[in-house]
Scaffold this motif. Sequence first.
Motif, short mmCIF file in Angstrom:
data_model
loop_
_atom_site.label_atom_id
_atom_site.label_comp_id
_atom_site.label_asym_id
_atom_site.label_seq_id
_atom_site.Cartn_x
_atom_site.Cartn_y
_atom_site.Cartn_z
N ASP A 276 1.24 20.13 3.84
CA ASP A 276 2.45 19.48 4.36
C ASP A 276 3.34 18.99 3.22
OD1 ASP A 276 1.91 19.86 7.06
OD2 ASP A 276 0.82 17.98 7.25
N PHE A 277 2.71 18.48 2.17
CA PHE A 277 3.49 18.02 1.02
C PHE A 277 4.27 19.17 0.41
CE2 PHE A 277 4.22 17.12 -3.46
CZ PHE A 277 4.78 15.86 -3.40
N ALA A 278 3.60 20.30 0.25
CA ALA A 278 4.27 21.48 -0.31
C ALA A 278 5.38 21.95 0.63
CB ALA A 278 3.26 22.60 -0.53
N ALA A 279 5.12 21.90 1.95
CA ALA A 279 6.12 22.36 2.91
C ALA A 279 7.35 21.46 2.92
CB ALA A 279 5.50 22.42 4.31
N LEU A 280 7.15 20.17 2.89
CA LEU A 280 8.28 19.24 2.85
C LEU A 280 9.12 19.45 1.59
CD1 LEU A 280 6.52 15.95 4.06
CD2 LEU A 280 8.36 17.16 5.25
N VAL B 105 0.84 -1.20 0.00
CA VAL B 105 0.00 0.00 0.00
C VAL B 105 0.88 1.25 0.00
CG1 VAL B 105 -1.70 1.35 1.31
CG2 VAL B 105 -1.94 -1.13 1.14
N ARG B 106 1.88 1.26 0.86
CA ARG B 106 2.79 2.42 0.93
C ARG B 106 3.53 2.61 -0.39
NH1 ARG B 106 4.70 0.33 6.83
NH2 ARG B 106 3.12 1.41 8.09
N GLN B 107 3.96 1.51 -0.99
CA GLN B 107 4.68 1.60 -2.26
C GLN B 107 3.76 2.10 -3.36
OE1 GLN B 107 7.89 1.32 -2.78
NE2 GLN B 107 7.72 1.68 -4.99
N ALA B 108 2.50 1.66 -3.36
CA ALA B 108 1.54 2.11 -4.37
C ALA B 108 1.31 3.61 -4.24
CB ALA B 108 0.22 1.36 -4.22
N ALA B 109 1.18 4.10 -3.00
CA ALA B 109 0.99 5.53 -2.78
C ALA B 109 2.22 6.30 -3.26
CB ALA B 109 0.73 5.80 -1.30
N TYR B 110 3.39 5.80 -2.92
CA TYR B 110 4.66 6.43 -3.33
C TYR B 110 4.76 6.51 -4.85
CZ TYR B 110 9.76 6.54 -4.16
OH TYR B 110 11.02 6.83 -4.62
N THR B 111 4.44 5.42 -5.52
CA THR B 111 4.53 5.37 -6.98
C THR B 111 3.54 6.33 -7.63
OG1 THR B 111 5.24 3.05 -6.88
CG2 THR B 111 4.37 3.84 -8.98
N GLN B 112 2.33 6.39 -7.07
CA GLN B 112 1.32 7.28 -7.62
C GLN B 112 1.73 8.74 -7.50
OE1 GLN B 112 -1.52 6.91 -9.33
NE2 GLN B 112 -1.21 4.71 -9.48
N LEU C 202 12.80 10.69 -0.38
CA LEU C 202 12.63 10.88 1.06
C LEU C 202 11.41 11.74 1.35
CD1 LEU C 202 13.72 10.48 3.92
CD2 LEU C 202 15.17 12.49 3.57
N VAL C 203 11.21 12.80 0.57
CA VAL C 203 10.06 13.68 0.78
C VAL C 203 8.75 12.93 0.57
CG1 VAL C 203 8.77 15.60 -0.26
CG2 VAL C 203 11.17 15.89 0.32
N VAL C 204 8.66 12.18 -0.52
CA VAL C 204 7.42 11.48 -0.84
C VAL C 204 7.13 10.39 0.18
CG1 VAL C 204 6.19 10.08 -2.54
CG2 VAL C 204 7.60 12.01 -3.30
N ARG C 205 8.14 9.61 0.55
CA ARG C 205 7.92 8.55 1.53
C ARG C 205 7.58 9.15 2.91
NH1 ARG C 205 8.68 3.72 -0.57
NH2 ARG C 205 10.16 3.42 -2.29
N SER C 206 8.20 10.26 3.24
CA SER C 206 7.89 10.92 4.52
C SER C 206 6.46 11.40 4.53
CB SER C 206 8.84 12.10 4.75
OG SER C 206 10.18 11.66 4.89
N TRP C 207 6.00 11.92 3.39
CA TRP C 207 4.62 12.42 3.33
C TRP C 207 3.61 11.28 3.43
CZ3 TRP C 207 0.55 12.16 -0.34
CH2 TRP C 207 -0.53 13.04 -0.06
#
Length: 240
Positions: A185-189, A128-135, A151-156
């Motif tokens: 938060d995504f924009a801030a990271l 699930v986490r990998q699918a979100a990351y890939t998307q 790192l930013v995407v996985r952290s988000w």
Amino acid sequence: MTTGVRRRMGVEERRRQLIGVALELFGSRSPDDVSIDEIAAAAGISRPLVYHYFPGKQSLYEAALRRAAEQLAALFEEPHEGPLGARLLRVMGRFFDFVDEHGPGFSALMRGGPAAGSSTASAMIDEVRQAAYTQILAHLGIAEPSPRLALVVRSWVSLAESTALLWLDGREVPRADLELQLVHDFAALTAVSAAYDEEMAAVLVDVLAGESVDGPFGELVGRLARLAPAVLAVPPQRIP
């Protein structure tokens, strides 16, 4: 009009029914608190018949977990059209719909349930986490991310997960506020990482170039602009 005659289900159809029933029960209460007898009663069959299709509660839980994982992964799919901020906001809306509807089951999945610690459960959560990351990378149009962007995407993704779990504990913050805050938060990271890396700066510029003033990212810029005068008016503290 029904005749009162119960239709006999095939093996796969019955398995799908039991998985659906289990998913509904596990979603409304912690899986540890749901018994095979309850699942059998909800499905309208006997306890021994449940064991005919699944060896035990663990295997049924893992099958339901697989269904939930597939549903969760699909939530991050979104047409690659329009500003990124609006896309992420729609994704967060669907994500919190799922969390709201399956709160106890989602919490048990992420914090530990009947399958806690099993390689099967861990693998599905990672999927699930990998699918979100890939998307998210697909939305950014980047196939091979830099280490900082990864790192930013996985952290988000991790932040969205932990925020949902904390929200379920008391729902003290309005859900709509959290959905928007996570987009911010995504924009801030991304912005913080951009301050240290030219590649990330380019990513940030590309993202903001497609945003509208009244979109989620535009709203964040407006909020920070209103806050800036007050922050700049605070004199720097001297270190003794």
